[in-house]
Every structure is written in C-alpha cells, then in structure tokens.
Enzyme design. Structure first.
Site: not given
Length: 289
Positions: A8, A10, A41-42, A44, A102, A118, A144, A153, A160, A171, A211, A260
């Site tokens: 996949s 991104e 993605t979005y 930041a 973020d 939240a 993270h 994490d 989740k 990541q 990064f 990915h």
C-alpha cells in the site's frame, strides 16, 4: 523463495500547482503496482483537510483505487468531524485512517477542541459505530514523542483495536528488529489485528534524518555512515534502493505479509523497490471522462 507481499502507498495532498502535478504523477506511476489501498494524509494541524478530501475523491473516481482517507481530531468539533466522515462515505470511500493528529503549527502541544474528540480512541469508536468503514490506525514501534514508552504505545494501540480499528500501520523505522520487537509486544498484549510496517524509501538522507528526529525514530550510526559514504561516491540513489529492498526482504523473511510505503509523492524509488520485491506493474486504465 521469498513470498511476494501485499503493498500500500501513502500520498499527501498538494498545496500548490507544482505539488499537484507531482501528486498525480505519483498516483499514475504507482497505481499499476496494484496496491491493496492508498492513503491520503492531512497536513499538520489538519491544515489540508479540504485538499485531502478533494484528492481522495479524485483518486477513487479516476483510478479506481481503494482509498483510505486520513482523519484527525485536530481543530474540529465532534459534529464537524462526523460530517467529514459522512462526506467520505458519499464520495465512495470505505476506509479511514483515524489519528489524533499533530498540534497546529506554532502550538506548544496538542490540545483537544472544546467540543472535539479527546483522542484517537474516541475517534475510532465513533467511526466504527457507523458500521460503514474499515478503520485503520497508526502504531509506533519506537516511542511516540508524546509517549512514555513503547509499552505505553502498545497499550494504547490495544485500546484503539478494542474500540473498533481493524489494522494499524507503523511509523517508519530503519531496523527490521525494531519492528519484530514491537510485533512481539503486540502479540503479548493480545493484539490480533494486522500491524503493517511503514517503510520510508530514502530519497534524501539528510531529509530522512530530520524526519526521523521529529518522529522519534532511531537513526543507526552504521546507516548514517553508509549513506554518507554513498553520497560522497555519487551512489546515494543506488544505496537507497539496496537499503530499502534489504529492509523489506528481512521483514518478509520474518513473516510480514503487508508493507505500507511512505512515498512523499516521489514515486521512482518506491516503484523500484516494489519491483525488486517481485511485483510487476499491471495495465491501469485511467478514467478521463
């Protein structure tokens, strides 16, 4: 013989004309590799929310790809966020990557919107309750930046998954053993959903190090030395291909079935790595109507 993985990609949405051309060139170059899905993605702080929505719709309609749209909790009420969820469904999208997101640029730390979700756990739960989407989430094989430890994490990832997420993408990392240790910890915690390793083909080593610093990713000294030598000898691209392919091979040998790729909207190296793994392009007819 090494098993051919599912893959996949991104992408990130364009913020200008040149970036727009680069995105569509990237999609056109990688769509023939038959990915299981692609994600968009979005920026930041949710800065590219509208652009993300537009890109998702175009990729889904024109290329027939299974698109997983990113969605965050940043700077939006619960009602506004769920309106976006519904608009994705109306656009034909059936997968969402649910993230906390973020902090907006200039903010000292992430803060909950007064009427917003939240955490990513709450966001996952709300999307899952609609019954309309496959929900994917992020995972962190190295702590993270806002986390106390890798175990914290892992515990949060379990929450989740329990809230309704069906898989996670990690990541990026530079050592296969980093992923294997995380995978073992996930299994020990009772996580049965797929945890897909995130791969960063190194287009620029200096850029990759910056990064990595932002993300809390460890940079092995041996890798830094190797890339520095390769750049000095004018063979950084060749070394980047070998390094990324070897990392993927090691993961596949260790039982990984999905990869990915974080393309950074630069498709050439990702395409070469995927081909080196035995995946050949298939003809894709673009819908130009």
């Amino acid at each position: 013989m090494t098993k051919t993985p599912r893959i996949s990609f991104e992408f990130f949405p364009p913020q200008g004309l040149d970036a727009s051309f680069r995105l569509w060139d990237t999609v056109q170059a990688l769509a023939p590799m038959q990915p299981e899905f692609v994600s968009v993605t979005y920026g930041a702080g949710g800065t590219t929310r509208k652009l993300t929505h537009e890109a998702v719709g175009i990729i889904h309609r024109n290329y027939g790809l299974n698109v997983a749209a990113h969605l965050t909790c940043v700077d939006a009420s619960k009602a506004e966020t769920m309106e976006i969820v519904e608009s994705y469904y109306e656009a034909g999208v059936r997968e969402i990557v649910a993230l906390r997101g973020d902090a907006p640029k200039g903010a000292a730390a992430w803060e909950k919107h007064p009427d917003g979700f939240a955490s990513s756990v709450e966001l996952v739960e709300a999307i899952a309750k609609t019954g309309k989407f496959k929900v994917r989430v992020g995972a962190y094989p190295e702590p993270h930046p806002d986390s106390a430890s890798t175990q914290a994490d892992v515990d949060f990832l379990k929450r989740k998954i329990d809230a309704g997420a069906t898989s996670a993408m990690t990541q990026f990392f530079f050592e296969a053993d980093t992923f294997f240790r995380f995978r073992d910890a996930c299994v020990k915690a009772g996580i049965t959903a797929p945890v897909i390793p995130g791969i960063l083909p190194v287009i620029s080593w200096e850029g990759a190090k910056k990064f990595a610093k932002r993300c809390g990713t460890d940079v092995p000294a041996r890798l830094d030395e190797a890339f520095t030598r390769a750049a000095r000898d004018g063979r950084e691209e060749l070394y980047a291909l070998a390094q990324c392919t070897q990392l993927c091979d090691r993961l596949i040998e260790g039982g990984v079935e999905d990869l990915h790729f974080y393309t950074l909207n630069r498709p050439e190296l990702t395409r070469e790595v995927v081909r080196a793994l035995g995946i050949q392009p298939q003809l894709v007819l673009e819908n130009v109507a």
